[in-house]
Scaffold this motif. Structure first.
Motif, PDB file in Angstrom:
ATOM      1  N   LYS A  97       1.020  -1.225  -0.123  1.00 50.35           N
ATOM      2  CA  LYS A  97       0.134   0.147   0.025  1.00 50.35           C
ATOM      3  C   LYS A  97       0.817   1.234  -0.163  1.00 50.35           C
ATOM      4  CE  LYS A  97      -3.718  -2.158   2.574  1.00 50.35           C
ATOM      5  NZ  LYS A  97      -4.534  -2.120   4.123  1.00 50.35           N
ATOM      6  N   GLN A  98       0.414   2.294  -0.677  1.00 50.82           N
ATOM      7  CA  GLN A  98       0.933   3.598  -0.715  1.00 50.82           C
ATOM      8  C   GLN A  98       0.003   4.552   0.020  1.00 50.82           C
ATOM      9  OE1 GLN A  98       3.977   4.320  -1.577  1.00 50.82           O
ATOM     10  NE2 GLN A  98       4.831   2.465  -2.746  1.00 50.82           N
ATOM     11  N   LYS A  99       0.467   5.673   0.882  1.00 50.36           N
ATOM     12  CA  LYS A  99      -0.387   6.496   1.328  1.00 50.36           C
ATOM     13  C   LYS A  99       0.059   7.973   0.761  1.00 50.36           C
ATOM     14  CE  LYS A  99      -1.478   3.868   5.373  1.00 50.36           C
ATOM     15  NZ  LYS A  99      -2.971   3.726   5.166  1.00 50.36           N
ATOM     16  N   ILE A 100      -1.060   8.779   0.595  1.00 49.49           N
ATOM     17  CA  ILE A 100      -0.638  10.094   0.008  1.00 49.49           C
ATOM     18  C   ILE A 100      -1.513  11.117   0.771  1.00 49.49           C
ATOM     19  CG2 ILE A 100       0.383   9.537  -2.099  1.00 49.49           C
ATOM     20  CD1 ILE A 100      -2.361  10.471  -3.357  1.00 49.49           C
ATOM     21  N   ASN A 101      -1.096  12.273   1.009  1.00 46.72           N
ATOM     22  CA  ASN A 101      -2.085  13.494   1.534  1.00 46.72           C
ATOM     23  C   ASN A 101      -2.499  14.369   0.553  1.00 46.72           C
ATOM     24  OD1 ASN A 101      -2.391  13.164   4.508  1.00 46.72           O
ATOM     25  ND2 ASN A 101       0.068  13.015   4.423  1.00 46.72           N
ATOM     26  N   ILE A 102      -3.740  14.587   0.455  1.00 44.74           N
ATOM     27  CA  ILE A 102      -4.257  15.651  -0.583  1.00 44.74           C
ATOM     28  C   ILE A 102      -5.124  16.964   0.427  1.00 44.74           C
ATOM     29  CG2 ILE A 102      -5.981  16.032  -2.482  1.00 44.74           C
ATOM     30  CD1 ILE A 102      -5.357  13.270  -3.273  1.00 44.74           C
ATOM     31  N   ASN A 103      -4.693  17.745   0.303  1.00 43.59           N
ATOM     32  CA  ASN A 103      -4.844  18.936   0.967  1.00 43.59           C
ATOM     33  C   ASN A 103      -6.071  19.765   0.813  1.00 43.59           C
ATOM     34  OD1 ASN A 103      -2.840  18.341   2.801  1.00 43.59           O
ATOM     35  ND2 ASN A 103      -1.408  19.626   1.218  1.00 43.59           N
ATOM     36  N   TYR A 104      -6.844  19.156  -0.280  1.00 46.99           N
ATOM     37  CA  TYR A 104      -7.916  19.874  -0.835  1.00 46.99           C
ATOM     38  C   TYR A 104      -9.192  18.838  -0.945  1.00 46.99           C
ATOM     39  CZ  TYR A 104      -4.499  23.104  -2.420  1.00 46.99           C
ATOM     40  OH  TYR A 104      -3.205  23.840  -2.390  1.00 46.99           O
ATOM     41  N   LYS A 105     -10.305  19.479  -1.093  1.00 45.79           N
ATOM     42  CA  LYS A 105     -11.567  18.496  -1.198  1.00 45.79           C
ATOM     43  C   LYS A 105     -11.182  17.965  -2.780  1.00 45.79           C
ATOM     44  CE  LYS A 105     -15.070  20.788   1.195  1.00 45.79           C
ATOM     45  NZ  LYS A 105     -16.366  21.587   1.080  1.00 45.79           N
ATOM     46  N   PHE A 106     -11.517  16.889  -2.934  1.00 48.37           N
ATOM     47  CA  PHE A 106     -11.098  16.088  -4.430  1.00 48.37           C
ATOM     48  C   PHE A 106     -12.342  15.202  -4.760  1.00 48.37           C
ATOM     49  CE2 PHE A 106      -8.998  13.493  -1.505  1.00 48.37           C
ATOM     50  CZ  PHE A 106      -9.160  12.275  -2.034  1.00 48.37           C
ATOM     51  N   ASN A 107     -12.240  14.741  -6.247  1.00 45.57           N
ATOM     52  CA  ASN A 107     -13.079  13.871  -6.483  1.00 45.57           C
ATOM     53  C   ASN A 107     -12.295  12.699  -7.395  1.00 45.57           C
ATOM     54  OD1 ASN A 107     -14.731  13.113  -9.566  1.00 45.57           O
ATOM     55  ND2 ASN A 107     -15.945  12.846  -7.700  1.00 45.57           N
ATOM     56  N   ASP A 108     -12.658  11.571  -6.905  1.00 45.32           N
ATOM     57  CA  ASP A 108     -12.132  10.240  -7.601  1.00 45.32           C
ATOM     58  C   ASP A 108     -12.699  10.043  -8.915  1.00 45.32           C
ATOM     59  OD1 ASP A 108     -11.520   7.696  -8.365  1.00 45.32           O
ATOM     60  OD2 ASP A 108     -10.622   7.288  -6.437  1.00 45.32           O
ATOM     61  N   LEU A 109     -12.140  10.189 -10.027  1.00 48.10           N
ATOM     62  CA  LEU A 109     -12.777  10.191 -11.403  1.00 48.10           C
ATOM     63  C   LEU A 109     -13.157   8.825 -11.753  1.00 48.10           C
ATOM     64  CD1 LEU A 109     -10.793  13.006 -13.156  1.00 48.10           C
ATOM     65  CD2 LEU A 109     -13.040  13.216 -12.427  1.00 48.10           C
ATOM     66  N   ILE A 110     -12.272   7.830 -11.285  1.00 48.42           N
ATOM     67  CA  ILE A 110     -12.763   6.269 -11.402  1.00 48.42           C
ATOM     68  C   ILE A 110     -13.884   5.847 -10.761  1.00 48.42           C
ATOM     69  CG2 ILE A 110     -11.762   4.041 -11.627  1.00 48.42           C
ATOM     70  CD1 ILE A 110      -9.031   5.176 -12.337  1.00 48.42           C
ATOM     71  N   GLU A 111     -13.902   6.066  -9.425  1.00 48.43           N
ATOM     72  CA  GLU A 111     -14.582   5.489  -8.576  1.00 48.43           C
ATOM     73  C   GLU A 111     -16.165   6.672  -8.529  1.00 48.43           C
ATOM     74  OE1 GLU A 111     -13.227   4.653  -4.627  1.00 48.43           O
ATOM     75  OE2 GLU A 111     -11.785   3.755  -5.206  1.00 48.43           O
ATOM     76  N   LYS A 112     -15.833   7.836  -9.001  1.00 47.54           N
ATOM     77  CA  LYS A 112     -17.017   8.727  -8.822  1.00 47.54           C
ATOM     78  C   LYS A 112     -17.492   9.202  -7.686  1.00 47.54           C
ATOM     79  CE  LYS A 112     -17.183   9.250 -13.540  1.00 47.54           C
ATOM     80  NZ  LYS A 112     -17.120  10.694 -14.095  1.00 47.54           N
ATOM     81  N   LYS A 113     -16.293   9.390  -6.830  1.00 45.06           N
ATOM     82  CA  LYS A 113     -16.671   9.728  -5.373  1.00 45.06           C
ATOM     83  C   LYS A 113     -16.004  10.963  -4.971  1.00 45.06           C
ATOM     84  CE  LYS A 113     -17.241   4.972  -3.369  1.00 45.06           C
ATOM     85  NZ  LYS A 113     -16.416   3.829  -2.669  1.00 45.06           N
ATOM     86  N   ASP A 114     -16.628  11.743  -4.055  1.00 47.17           N
ATOM     87  CA  ASP A 114     -16.117  12.877  -3.358  1.00 47.17           C
ATOM     88  C   ASP A 114     -15.373  12.606  -2.134  1.00 47.17           C
ATOM     89  OD1 ASP A 114     -16.933  14.732  -5.439  1.00 47.17           O
ATOM     90  OD2 ASP A 114     -19.100  14.712  -4.556  1.00 47.17           O
ATOM     91  N   PHE A 115     -14.254  13.396  -1.848  1.00 42.85           N
ATOM     92  CA  PHE A 115     -13.422  13.124  -0.643  1.00 42.85           C
ATOM     93  C   PHE A 115     -13.355  14.575   0.038  1.00 42.85           C
ATOM     94  CE2 PHE A 115     -12.818   9.307  -3.035  1.00 42.85           C
ATOM     95  CZ  PHE A 115     -12.914   8.168  -2.074  1.00 42.85           C
ATOM     96  N   VAL A 116     -13.201  14.360   1.328  1.00 45.19           N
ATOM     97  CA  VAL A 116     -12.599  15.620   2.076  1.00 45.19           C
ATOM     98  C   VAL A 116     -10.869  15.502   2.032  1.00 45.19           C
ATOM     99  CG1 VAL A 116     -14.524  15.736   3.281  1.00 45.19           C
ATOM    100  CG2 VAL A 116     -12.933  14.485   4.265  1.00 45.19           C
ATOM    101  N   PRO A 117     -10.462  16.669   2.237  1.00 45.78           N
ATOM    102  CA  PRO A 117      -8.903  16.676   2.272  1.00 45.78           C
ATOM    103  C   PRO A 117      -8.652  15.516   3.536  1.00 45.78           C
ATOM    104  CG  PRO A 117      -9.902  18.964   2.509  1.00 45.78           C
ATOM    105  CD  PRO A 117     -10.923  18.046   2.616  1.00 45.78           C
ATOM    106  N   GLY A 118      -7.358  15.084   3.341  1.00 43.47           N
ATOM    107  CA  GLY A 118      -6.730  14.025   4.155  1.00 43.47           C
ATOM    108  C   GLY A 118      -6.036  12.931   3.566  1.00 43.47           C
ATOM    109  N   GLU A 119      -5.739  11.888   4.069  1.00 40.89           N
ATOM    110  CA  GLU A 119      -4.783  10.755   3.648  1.00 40.89           C
ATOM    111  C   GLU A 119      -5.794   9.791   2.912  1.00 40.89           C
ATOM    112  OE1 GLU A 119      -1.113   8.935   5.739  1.00 40.89           O
ATOM    113  OE2 GLU A 119      -2.993   7.763   6.359  1.00 40.89           O
ATOM    114  N   ILE A 120      -5.097   9.430   1.871  1.00 40.56           N
ATOM    115  CA  ILE A 120      -5.850   8.269   1.058  1.00 40.56           C
ATOM    116  C   ILE A 120      -4.765   7.286   0.865  1.00 40.56           C
ATOM    117  CG2 ILE A 120      -7.463   9.795   0.004  1.00 40.56           C
ATOM    118  CD1 ILE A 120      -6.040   9.341  -2.673  1.00 40.56           C
TER     119      ILE A 120
END
Length: 679
Positions: free
Chosen positions: A638-661
């Motif tokens: 597994k790999q973990k990354i931090n995204i500091n903005y609200k974002f959308n996963d274009l493959i899964e078509k889901k919205d996410f809040v900032p944080g670690e994925i």
């Protein structure tokens, strides 16, 4: 709107028509849009001299058209049919001793032989004339894997070599000078007395050997160019592509020399292997894509794309899908799986494809289907295929590969190994690059890297000079600029033709470990030993960067300054230097590419040029446009990354809040950052 083709390779000459109908229906149901057909089956179209049977193939092509599937029709001039071998025995491969070899497997024909070409080009015309107006046609393929197989050392080929030398050198005196034939009494009195400098026991002198390889390369490059001319003469609007194999270790050819002549759409077989722990193979597959694209702005078609292998069914679950996305990073716009069928007969009878031997579906087909549907979801975003202008260039030289491998007693690291080691660093740093030909270098880059390019002829040296004068930064490594265009060592100061640009001279070299040549000197067989004789380390102000160095060069400063030192038994010499020249700068690194040190140097240069990089060897990532990013986990954990903005996963078509994925092994995340977060 962007377009990425998803399809497969297919062998209709292996199956009855009922099976073909079933296969094509299954392809349509699994969202395949292109199929490459026709390769490796000349005698299925021409069973005897001049007796053509196209009707069976017409039915196949028509059925693809009815199902809305495009076809790439390969012009299958290799392997040659056995009837042609019987008519012209001289077209068969002859080994290094000139002995004719029986054509027991594919690619055992002499491509440069005029009799072979007469029939091959006649057949090519028939194929192009027959199918140039077919509804389903997407492109013609210029044969299969030119560059693989065998070179032929027949008397016919030797005669062509003599003609090639006469055209190049014009006089025997010029040939003797270029080849240094005064050495070991090898002078020739006429071109007709030249022989191939090779036999089953030995290779000849380095000068003549390099010209022999150039000769074979020219014949292959010109053959591809002539196939393209046939297509353009008959069907000028139909694009061409080629699944050549210029990088083949046994034969190969100088692709960068000929790419402008025959390449309309760059093509490749993408074969990273089915073992994801073999990172070098994965990186090499990506590097060869950039090699095929060269200095151009074109994208590439993966005309063959690994799904299984010979004796290996598949890699871990998700690996193929990961490879599909990884290839898109490297400007691919076609995933054409090799192969639809698992092979049932012949030398590749255990090469496993998308279907089992009985025609049933595998998980690999499901992964390809999944990828096809995912790409279809994002095609309106115009992010694939990628259109980029890399700011970093790596020099590549077919001739230097030959030179460094031929003289391996001196070149402990081949040119191709240095290129791959260097490319691996840029892969880890997530930096785009082009692989270029110094002989025709455009200079439209910020950084040029010259890793172990042994041959330095006039045009290459002049292009490096102009690049630096105009403000570019060049970084050159050990084993570069050692020989001239004839493959003779420079009798002037090293690096040959470049001492002024780099502001250094090389007065010799050292080895930290004991060295035993492959040559028996004096009749006493020397013991193969690896004994450490010296402590050699690269130093900077903070730390020891490497401590397992063997070969190093003795750099003498002229106008350059030392950036990094080499400690040899506690005395110091320059390891890396910098010279200001014109509006630019030239760095010389006196060792073959060493990952830790070279990465440090490159990161400094990238930062200096404001070129973005992300140092994460197991996570491939790129910014695809102003707010879309891709992350590809090429590792088994597994790999973990931090995204500091609200974002959308274009493959899964889901919205996410900032944080670690978390990104699972071999998984892909296509992330769109919400615009309001970026203000």
């Amino acid at each position: 709107m962007s377009k990425v083709y998803v399809g497969t390779n297919y062998h209709p000459h292996d199956h009855p028509f009922k099976r073909i109908q079933k296969d094509i229906q299954l392809m349509q149901e699994n969202h395949l849009e292109v199929v490459r057909i026709g390769h490796l089956c000349w005698d299925s179209f021409e069973k005897e001299d001049g007796c053509y049977t196209f009707e069976w193939f017409d039915k196949v092509v028509d059925l693809f058209a009815k199902k809305g599937i495009k076809v790439i029709i390969d012009i299958p001039t290799r392997p040659a049919p056995l009837w042609l071998h019987e008519m012209y025995p001289e077209i068969a491969i002859h080994n290094e001793d000139g002995i004719r070899m029986r054509p027991i497997t594919r690619y055992m024909e002499d491509v440069g032989n005029p009799d072979f070409q007469k029939y091959a080009f006649r057949f090519a015309r028939k194929i192009v004339e027959r199918y140039s107006k077919t509804e389903a046609l997407l492109a013609f393929g210029l044969c299969n894997e030119i560059g693989s197989g065998f070179s032929s050392y027949s008397s016919s080929a030797e005669s062509r070599f003599q003609d090639w030398l006469k055209k190049k050198y014009r006089t025997v005196e010029a040939l003797n000078t270029a080849w240094s034939t005064q050495r070991w009494s090898r002078r020739v009195n006429s071109f007709s007395s030249v022989i191939f400098p090779i036999n089953s026991e030995k290779n000849g002198a380095p000068e003549s050997y390099l010209d022999m390889k150039r000769f074979f390369s020219d014949e292959l490059g010109e053959y591809l160019g002539n196939l393209k001319k046939i297509v353009k003469e008959i069907a000028p609007s139909i694009p061409t592509t080629s699944n050549h194999w210029a990088e083949n270790e046994k034969v190969g050819f100088d692709y960068l020399k000929f790419s402008d002549e025959f390449v309309e759409i760059p093509g490749i077989g993408f074969y990273p292997g089915i073992n994801p722990n073999d990172k070098r193979s994965i990186v090499g597959a990506c590097m060869y894509m950039d090699h095929r694209i060269t200095d151009s702005k074109k994208n590439i078609w993966a005309l063959e794309f690994q799904t299984g292998t010979n004796g290996g069914f598949s890699g871990p679950k998700g690996l193929n899908r990961m490879y599909y996305y990884l290839s898109l990073i490297y400007r691919n716009e076609m995933v054409c799986a090799w192969t639809w069928d698992s092979m049932i007969a012949g030398e590749e009878q255990y090469l496993f494809g998308l279907l089992n031997h009985d025609g049933s579906k595998t998980e690999k087909l499901k992964e390809l289907n999944q990828f096809s549907q995912e790409i279809d979801k994002v095609k309106s975003l115009d992010i694939f295929p990628r259109k980029i202008r890399p700011r970093v260039a790596i020099a590549y030289s077919y001739e230097s590969n030959i030179i460094t491998k031929l003289s391996s007693n001196y070149y402990s690291t081949s040119s191709s190994d240095q290129v791959l080691d260097l490319y691996n660093i840029l892969f880890d740093l997530n930096v785009d690059c082009n692989i270029i030909d110094l002989r025709s270098f455009s200079g439209n880059y910020d950084i040029l890297i010259v890793p172990g390019i042994a041959e330095m002829e006039d045009s290459s040296a002049e292009n490096i000079k102009k690049f630096v004068e105009n403000g570019g930064t060049v970084l050159m490594t050990a084993y570069s600029a050692k020989v001239n265009q004839n493959n003779s060592v420079f009798s002037t100061s090293l690096p040959g033709r470049l001492t002024e640009i780099f502001g250094v001279t090389i007065s010799g070299f050292g080895r930290a470990f004991s060295f035993t040549p492959s040559v028996n000197e004096g009749g006493v067989e020397k013991s193969k030993m690896r004994v450490k004789l010296k402590e050699v380390k690269i130093l900077d102000d903070e730390m020891k960067l490497a401590d397992d160095i063997d070969y190093y060069e003795i750099i003498n400063l002229k106008t350059a300054e030392s950036l990094m030192s080499l400690s040899v038994d506690n005395s110091q010499i320059p390891a890396c230097t910098i010279n200001r020249y014109g509006n630019g700068q030239a760095l010389y690194y006196g060792l073959p590419v060493e990952t830790r040190t070279m990465k440090r140097i490159l990161k400094n240069l990238l930062a200096e040029k404001n070129i973005e990089f992300f140092d994460c060897p197991e996570l491939v990532t790129r910014k695809l446009n102003s707010n879309i990013y891709i992350y590809i986990n090429v590792s088994s954990h597994k790999q973990k990354i931090n995204i500091n903005y609200k974002f959308n996963d274009l493959i899964e078509k889901k919205d996410f809040v900032p944080g670690e994925i978390t990104i699972l092994p071999y998984d892909v995340k296509l992330i769109k950052i919400e615009e309001e977060n970026k203000r």
